[in-house]
Scaffold this motif. Structure first.
Motif, PDB file in Angstrom:
ATOM      1  N   SER A   1      18.960  -5.119  -9.508  1.00  0.00           N
ATOM      2  CA  SER A   1      19.186  -3.899 -10.275  1.00  0.00           C
ATOM      3  C   SER A   1      18.047  -2.899 -10.101  1.00  0.00           C
ATOM      4  O   SER A   1      18.235  -1.693 -10.308  1.00  0.00           O
ATOM      5  N   GLY A   2      16.863  -3.395  -9.727  1.00  0.00           N
ATOM      6  CA  GLY A   2      15.736  -2.497  -9.502  1.00  0.00           C
ATOM      7  C   GLY A   2      16.006  -1.499  -8.399  1.00  0.00           C
ATOM      8  O   GLY A   2      15.547  -0.348  -8.457  1.00  0.00           O
ATOM      9  N   THR A   3      16.752  -1.896  -7.382  1.00  0.00           N
ATOM     10  CA  THR A   3      17.113  -0.973  -6.297  1.00  0.00           C
ATOM     11  C   THR A   3      17.952   0.178  -6.828  1.00  0.00           C
ATOM     12  O   THR A   3      17.706   1.346  -6.510  1.00  0.00           O
ATOM     13  N   VAL A   4      18.945  -0.145  -7.650  1.00  0.00           N
ATOM     14  CA  VAL A   4      19.808   0.895  -8.224  1.00  0.00           C
ATOM     15  C   VAL A   4      19.004   1.799  -9.145  1.00  0.00           C
ATOM     16  O   VAL A   4      19.101   3.036  -9.077  1.00  0.00           O
ATOM     17  N   LEU A   5      18.214   1.201 -10.016  1.00  0.00           N
ATOM     18  CA  LEU A   5      17.456   1.979 -10.993  1.00  0.00           C
ATOM     19  C   LEU A   5      16.469   2.921 -10.311  1.00  0.00           C
ATOM     20  O   LEU A   5      16.379   4.109 -10.662  1.00  0.00           O
ATOM     21  N   ALA A   6      15.738   2.403  -9.332  1.00  0.00           N
ATOM     22  CA  ALA A   6      14.758   3.238  -8.633  1.00  0.00           C
ATOM     23  C   ALA A   6      15.434   4.387  -7.899  1.00  0.00           C
ATOM     24  O   ALA A   6      14.943   5.531  -7.915  1.00  0.00           O
ATOM     25  N   THR A   7      16.567   4.122  -7.267  1.00  0.00           N
ATOM     26  CA  THR A   7      17.265   5.178  -6.523  1.00  0.00           C
ATOM     27  C   THR A   7      17.801   6.241  -7.460  1.00  0.00           C
ATOM     28  O   THR A   7      17.718   7.443  -7.154  1.00  0.00           O
ATOM     29  N   VAL A   8      18.340   5.837  -8.588  1.00  0.00           N
ATOM     30  CA  VAL A   8      18.859   6.808  -9.559  1.00  0.00           C
ATOM     31  C   VAL A   8      17.736   7.704 -10.066  1.00  0.00           C
ATOM     32  O   VAL A   8      17.878   8.938 -10.140  1.00  0.00           O
ATOM     33  N   VAL A   9      16.608   7.103 -10.424  1.00  0.00           N
ATOM     34  CA  VAL A   9      15.494   7.891 -10.962  1.00  0.00           C
ATOM     35  C   VAL A   9      14.973   8.881  -9.929  1.00  0.00           C
ATOM     36  O   VAL A   9      14.773  10.073 -10.221  1.00  0.00           O
ATOM     37  N   VAL A  10      14.754   8.410  -8.705  1.00  0.00           N
ATOM     38  CA  VAL A  10      14.203   9.292  -7.665  1.00  0.00           C
ATOM     39  C   VAL A  10      15.189  10.404  -7.314  1.00  0.00           C
ATOM     40  O   VAL A  10      14.789  11.558  -7.081  1.00  0.00           O
ATOM     41  N   ALA A  11      16.487  10.090  -7.303  1.00  0.00           N
ATOM     42  CA  ALA A  11      17.486  11.079  -6.907  1.00  0.00           C
ATOM     43  C   ALA A  11      17.708  12.138  -7.986  1.00  0.00           C
ATOM     44  O   ALA A  11      17.989  13.299  -7.664  1.00  0.00           O
ATOM     45  N   CYS A  12      17.594  11.760  -9.261  1.00  0.00           N
ATOM     46  CA  CYS A  12      17.936  12.681 -10.347  1.00  0.00           C
ATOM     47  C   CYS A  12      16.729  13.354 -10.992  1.00  0.00           C
ATOM     48  O   CYS A  12      16.878  14.379 -11.660  1.00  0.00           O
ATOM     49  N   PHE A  13      15.554  12.773 -10.832  1.00  0.00           N
ATOM     50  CA  PHE A  13      14.360  13.298 -11.501  1.00  0.00           C
ATOM     51  C   PHE A  13      14.025  14.745 -11.114  1.00  0.00           C
ATOM     52  O   PHE A  13      13.724  15.558 -11.997  1.00  0.00           O
ATOM     53  N   PRO A  14      14.030  15.120  -9.820  1.00  0.00           N
ATOM     54  CA  PRO A  14      13.589  16.479  -9.465  1.00  0.00           C
ATOM     55  C   PRO A  14      14.364  17.587 -10.160  1.00  0.00           C
ATOM     56  O   PRO A  14      13.770  18.594 -10.572  1.00  0.00           O
ATOM     57  N   LEU A  15      15.688  17.437 -10.319  1.00  0.00           N
ATOM     58  CA  LEU A  15      16.482  18.493 -10.941  1.00  0.00           C
ATOM     59  C   LEU A  15      16.067  18.713 -12.387  1.00  0.00           C
ATOM     60  O   LEU A  15      15.829  19.857 -12.816  1.00  0.00           O
ATOM     61  N   VAL A  16      15.976  17.636 -13.159  1.00  0.00           N
ATOM     62  CA  VAL A  16      15.610  17.766 -14.570  1.00  0.00           C
ATOM     63  C   VAL A  16      14.184  18.284 -14.708  1.00  0.00           C
ATOM     64  O   VAL A  16      13.908  19.193 -15.506  1.00  0.00           O
ATOM     65  N   PHE A  17      13.281  17.729 -13.926  1.00  0.00           N
ATOM     66  CA  PHE A  17      11.875  18.143 -14.005  1.00  0.00           C
ATOM     67  C   PHE A  17      11.715  19.621 -13.659  1.00  0.00           C
ATOM     68  O   PHE A  17      11.062  20.377 -14.391  1.00  0.00           O
ATOM     69  N   ALA A  18      12.299  20.048 -12.538  1.00  0.00           N
ATOM     70  CA  ALA A  18      12.145  21.441 -12.107  1.00  0.00           C
ATOM     71  C   ALA A  18      12.802  22.401 -13.096  1.00  0.00           C
ATOM     72  O   ALA A  18      12.260  23.476 -13.379  1.00  0.00           O
ATOM     73  N   THR A  19      13.969  22.022 -13.627  1.00  0.00           N
ATOM     74  CA  THR A  19      14.658  22.893 -14.576  1.00  0.00           C
ATOM     75  C   THR A  19      13.837  23.104 -15.837  1.00  0.00           C
ATOM     76  O   THR A  19      13.662  24.234 -16.317  1.00  0.00           O
ATOM     77  N   VAL A  20      13.314  22.010 -16.396  1.00  0.00           N
ATOM     78  CA  VAL A  20      12.519  22.117 -17.625  1.00  0.00           C
ATOM     79  C   VAL A  20      11.211  22.850 -17.365  1.00  0.00           C
ATOM     80  O   VAL A  20      10.774  23.677 -18.186  1.00  0.00           O
ATOM     81  N   ALA A  21      10.575  22.569 -16.233  1.00  0.00           N
ATOM     82  CA  ALA A  21       9.312  23.238 -15.918  1.00  0.00           C
ATOM     83  C   ALA A  21       9.502  24.745 -15.774  1.00  0.00           C
ATOM     84  O   ALA A  21       8.719  25.542 -16.324  1.00  0.00           O
ATOM     85  N   GLU A  22      10.540  25.163 -15.055  1.00  0.00           N
ATOM     86  CA  GLU A  22      10.802  26.598 -14.884  1.00  0.00           C
ATOM     87  C   GLU A  22      11.182  27.249 -16.208  1.00  0.00           C
ATOM     88  O   GLU A  22      10.758  28.375 -16.510  1.00  0.00           O
ATOM     89  N   ALA A  23      11.986  26.564 -17.008  1.00  0.00           N
ATOM     90  CA  ALA A  23      12.375  27.123 -18.309  1.00  0.00           C
ATOM     91  C   ALA A  23      11.168  27.268 -19.227  1.00  0.00           C
ATOM     92  O   ALA A  23      11.054  28.250 -19.975  1.00  0.00           O
ATOM     93  N   THR A  24      10.267  26.308 -19.169  1.00  0.00           N
ATOM     94  CA  THR A  24       9.057  26.393 -19.995  1.00  0.00           C
ATOM     95  C   THR A  24       8.143  27.505 -19.514  1.00  0.00           C
ATOM     96  O   THR A  24       7.571  28.257 -20.318  1.00  0.00           O
ATOM     97  N   ALA A  25       8.006  27.627 -18.209  1.00  0.00           N
ATOM     98  CA  ALA A  25       7.117  28.651 -17.658  1.00  0.00           C
ATOM     99  C   ALA A  25       7.628  30.060 -17.936  1.00  0.00           C
ATOM    100  O   ALA A  25       6.835  31.001 -18.051  1.00  0.00           O
ATOM    101  N   THR A  26       8.943  30.239 -18.035  1.00  0.00           N
ATOM    102  CA  THR A  26       9.530  31.572 -18.247  1.00  0.00           C
ATOM    103  C   THR A  26       9.946  31.790 -19.702  1.00  0.00           C
ATOM    104  O   THR A  26      10.748  32.670 -19.979  1.00  0.00           O
TER     105      THR A  26
END
Length: 270
Positions: free
Chosen positions: A130-155
């Motif tokens: 299950s670690g393979t699935v979990l790691a892939t999900v986190v790496v694949a989905c993290f950038p969108l959420v992180f970048a969206t929140v960071a840009e929204a906070t900065a603006t």
């Protein structure tokens, strides 16, 4: 207290009533699906009725629930980590212009690597677990959420923060009443996209890494050339996404964005 309960019941009623639009959209989709079935036949695209029958057969089997639970738990766990870590880190980085400039190239690198490459690396690191699935999900989905929140906070609207500071609001109060509420408008749409991606990546990782779940069931249906059952598994996956989004994500969003109803001009309805 009674007014709060009535307000929530009213919002729930409006939400359920708005579901009729979604039902109409699904009816149009099924009509187009039927047209495709009549044009290409059962082997290429089974009819909606045949797919519904295959789905009911799967639902009746206890093994289906076990496989669906395995995939859903992995996808939801990865999604939860992305929602918490991506939101918190994006909020922190959004306050610093230097940190934003540092994070952008790293996000470009992560987003530039296709999910299947992360699956291969995760299989080397974690094996068929299950670690393979979990790691892939986190790496694949993290950038969108992180970048969206960071840009929204900065603006964010800094004038509102200055006004709140002038009236004596402390940093935590400004964060909870102004920043988080303004960021939520972009955070939750990013979560909705990430939720769908989490399930897609989880199924793909299970299929490629030979991990027990919906991915394995899809592989078996493919080897048997059972198109109806393949689509039935896809239907169950989409149903799981609907349950998580409208049973968890959207209620939390509605609770945090109650101010939008108050800010909407009188008589204007969504």
């Amino acid at each position: 207290m009674a007014d709060l309960v009535l307000d929530r019941i009213g919002r729930l009623g409006r939400f359920l009533w708005s579901g009729w639009v979604g039902v109409a959209g699904m009816a149009v989709f099924c009509a187009l699906w039927q047209q495709g079935h009549e044009a290409y036949g059962d082997f290429i695209l089974p009819s909606p009725i045949a797919t519904a029958q295959a789905t009911l057969e799967l639902v009746r089997a206890p093994e289906t629930w076990r496989l669906a639970w395995a995939t859903s738990s992995r996808a939801v766990e990865g999604f939860f980590l992305v929602a918490v870590l991506g939101g918190a880190m994006g909020l922190a980085v959004g306050y610093s212009a230097a940190a934003m400039r540092l994070a952008r190239p790293l996000l470009t690198i992560i987003m530039g690597v296709p999910p299947i490459a992360w699956i291969v690396l995760a299989m080397i690191w974690f094996g068929s677990t299950s670690g393979t699935v979990l790691a892939t999900v986190v790496v694949a989905c993290f950038p969108l959420v992180f970048a969206t929140v960071a840009e929204a906070t900065a603006t964010r609207d800094r004038a509102l923060e200055d006004m709140a500071r002038a009236f004596g609001a402390g940093p935590l109060q400004r964060l909870s009443t102004i920043v988080i509420r303004s960021v939520a408008g972009q955070y939750f749409p990013a979560l909705a996209i990430s939720l769908g991606s989490a399930f897609k990546v989880a199924v793909m990782a299970e299929l490629l890494a030979n991990i027990n779940g919906i991915g394995i069931a899809l592989a078996m249906a493919r080897s048997n050339l059972d198109v109806a059952q393949s689509i039935a598994w896809i239907v169950l996956t989409v149903a799981a996404i609907f349950i998580v989004e409208y049973g968890l994500v959207q209620p939390i969003r509605a609770e945090l964005e109650r101010w939008r109803d108050a800010a909407r001009p009188w008589g204007v309805k969504r």
